[in-house]
Design a protein around this motif. Structure first.
Motif, mmCIF file in Angstrom:
data_model
loop_
_atom_site.group_PDB
_atom_site.id
_atom_site.type_symbol
_atom_site.label_atom_id
_atom_site.label_comp_id
_atom_site.label_asym_id
_atom_site.label_seq_id
_atom_site.Cartn_x
_atom_site.Cartn_y
_atom_site.Cartn_z
ATOM 1 N N PRO A 107 0.819 -1.222 0.000
ATOM 2 C CA PRO A 107 0.000 0.000 0.000
ATOM 3 C C PRO A 107 0.851 1.270 0.000
ATOM 4 O O PRO A 107 2.016 1.265 0.405
ATOM 5 C CB PRO A 107 -0.781 -0.108 1.306
ATOM 6 C CG PRO A 107 0.066 -0.944 2.189
ATOM 7 C CD PRO A 107 0.822 -1.886 1.284
ATOM 8 N N GLN A 108 0.221 2.339 -0.462
ATOM 9 C CA GLN A 108 0.868 3.645 -0.390
ATOM 10 C C GLN A 108 0.946 4.060 1.072
ATOM 11 O O GLN A 108 0.273 3.502 1.935
ATOM 12 C CB GLN A 108 0.079 4.670 -1.195
ATOM 13 C CG GLN A 108 0.076 4.381 -2.672
ATOM 14 C CD GLN A 108 -0.776 5.383 -3.431
ATOM 15 O OE1 GLN A 108 -1.553 6.145 -2.849
ATOM 16 N NE2 GLN A 108 -0.644 5.387 -4.747
ATOM 17 N N LYS A 109 1.771 5.070 1.358
ATOM 18 C CA LYS A 109 2.027 5.466 2.751
ATOM 19 C C LYS A 109 0.761 5.824 3.513
ATOM 20 O O LYS A 109 0.594 5.443 4.665
ATOM 21 C CB LYS A 109 3.009 6.644 2.790
ATOM 22 C CG LYS A 109 4.410 6.261 2.441
ATOM 23 C CD LYS A 109 5.345 7.444 2.554
ATOM 24 C CE LYS A 109 6.752 7.027 2.148
ATOM 25 N NZ LYS A 109 7.688 8.120 2.297
ATOM 26 N N ARG A 110 -0.147 6.545 2.880
ATOM 27 C CA ARG A 110 -1.367 6.959 3.575
ATOM 28 C C ARG A 110 -2.211 5.744 3.956
ATOM 29 O O ARG A 110 -2.685 5.641 5.092
ATOM 30 C CB ARG A 110 -2.175 7.921 2.707
ATOM 31 C CG ARG A 110 -3.369 8.517 3.437
ATOM 32 C CD ARG A 110 -4.303 9.270 2.516
ATOM 33 N NE ARG A 110 -4.909 8.451 1.491
ATOM 34 C CZ ARG A 110 -5.903 7.573 1.713
ATOM 35 N NH1 ARG A 110 -6.370 7.398 2.913
ATOM 36 N NH2 ARG A 110 -6.409 6.867 0.721
ATOM 37 N N LEU A 111 -2.367 4.818 3.024
ATOM 38 C CA LEU A 111 -3.137 3.617 3.313
ATOM 39 C C LEU A 111 -2.413 2.735 4.327
ATOM 40 O O LEU A 111 -3.046 2.158 5.215
ATOM 41 C CB LEU A 111 -3.422 2.830 2.032
ATOM 42 C CG LEU A 111 -4.217 1.534 2.203
ATOM 43 C CD1 LEU A 111 -5.549 1.782 2.914
ATOM 44 C CD2 LEU A 111 -4.435 0.863 0.861
ATOM 45 N N GLN A 112 -1.109 2.648 4.219
ATOM 46 C CA GLN A 112 -0.327 1.858 5.181
ATOM 47 C C GLN A 112 -0.529 2.395 6.599
ATOM 48 O O GLN A 112 -0.740 1.633 7.539
ATOM 49 C CB GLN A 112 1.167 1.889 4.810
ATOM 50 C CG GLN A 112 2.057 1.104 5.739
ATOM 51 C CD GLN A 112 1.854 -0.392 5.626
ATOM 52 O OE1 GLN A 112 1.410 -0.897 4.603
ATOM 53 N NE2 GLN A 112 2.160 -1.110 6.681
ATOM 54 N N ALA A 113 -0.472 3.721 6.747
ATOM 55 C CA ALA A 113 -0.673 4.338 8.063
ATOM 56 C C ALA A 113 -2.091 4.090 8.569
ATOM 57 O O ALA A 113 -2.296 3.789 9.756
ATOM 58 C CB ALA A 113 -0.384 5.836 7.984
#
Length: 194
Positions: free
Chosen positions: A75-81
């Motif tokens: 996932p991209q950083k925003r989704l990962q967070a």
């Protein structure tokens, strides 16, 4: 209240909430899921549907389905967070509830903080940076946890923590400082333990 004071209280709120999250994370008896697929699968079972999970994470339903099927893995950083935060919020709720209950009824919390402490007009000490570690009473722990759980304002959460530290550290056994008003500013570090 000035904008600087409001911003400082907002920053303190973030540090308090982060400190409580880190304290709860140390209570886990099993590690939370780490991969995006495992986190999606776990959250999907908690949420009930891919559609509601997608809304919760702020992504499309197709994105959720791609992760659940294993087509997409990183996932991209925003989704990962978001996955990390939501998984930890849902992980082992009974363990967290028992720790909160114990803190509010018998054990209290331990707060370690490095910050500038200022005092109201009743205080005789000049404000200064202090490094304090203090065990706060169960009644203060209950007030802090209730303020967090009810979405208290920055000011209310600041006042709950400041009052807890004031009672446990600055007003120990009365000591002639019963009316001392404590302000916390410029927080460098804040750790909380159950």
């Amino acid at each position: 209240m000035s904008n600087d004071n409001t911003a400082a209280r907002g920053l303190l709120r973030d540090k308090i909430l982060d400190g409580l999250r880190r304290a709860e994370r140390t209570l886990f008896t099993r590690p939370a899921p780490k991969s995006a697929w495992a986190r999606m699968k776990f959250l999907r079972t908690r949420e009930g549907s891919s559609k509601s999970l997608a809304e919760r994470l702020g992504v499309s339903r197709k994105t959720v389905d791609r992760y659940l099927s294993g087509v997409t893995k990183k996932p991209q950083k925003r989704l990962q967070a978001a996955l990390e935060q939501e998984t930890e919020a849902e992980w082992q709720p009974q363990v967290k509830a028992q720790a909160r209950q114990r803190a509010a009824s018998s054990a209290g919390l331990v707060i370690s903080i490095t910050a500038y402490f200022g005092f109201g007009s009743e205080g005789s000490d000049a404000g200064r940076m202090r490094d304090i570690q203090v065990a706060v009473s169960p009644s203060h722990a209950a007030a802090i946890l209730a303020a967090r759980d009810t979405g208290a304002t920055d000011s209310e959460l600041h006042d709950a923590v400041a009052e807890a530290i004031a009672d446990a550290y600055f007003r120990v056994e009365g000591g002639g400082r019963a009316g001392l008003k404590v302000r916390i500013e410029a927080v460098e570090r804040l750790d909380i333990a159950f």
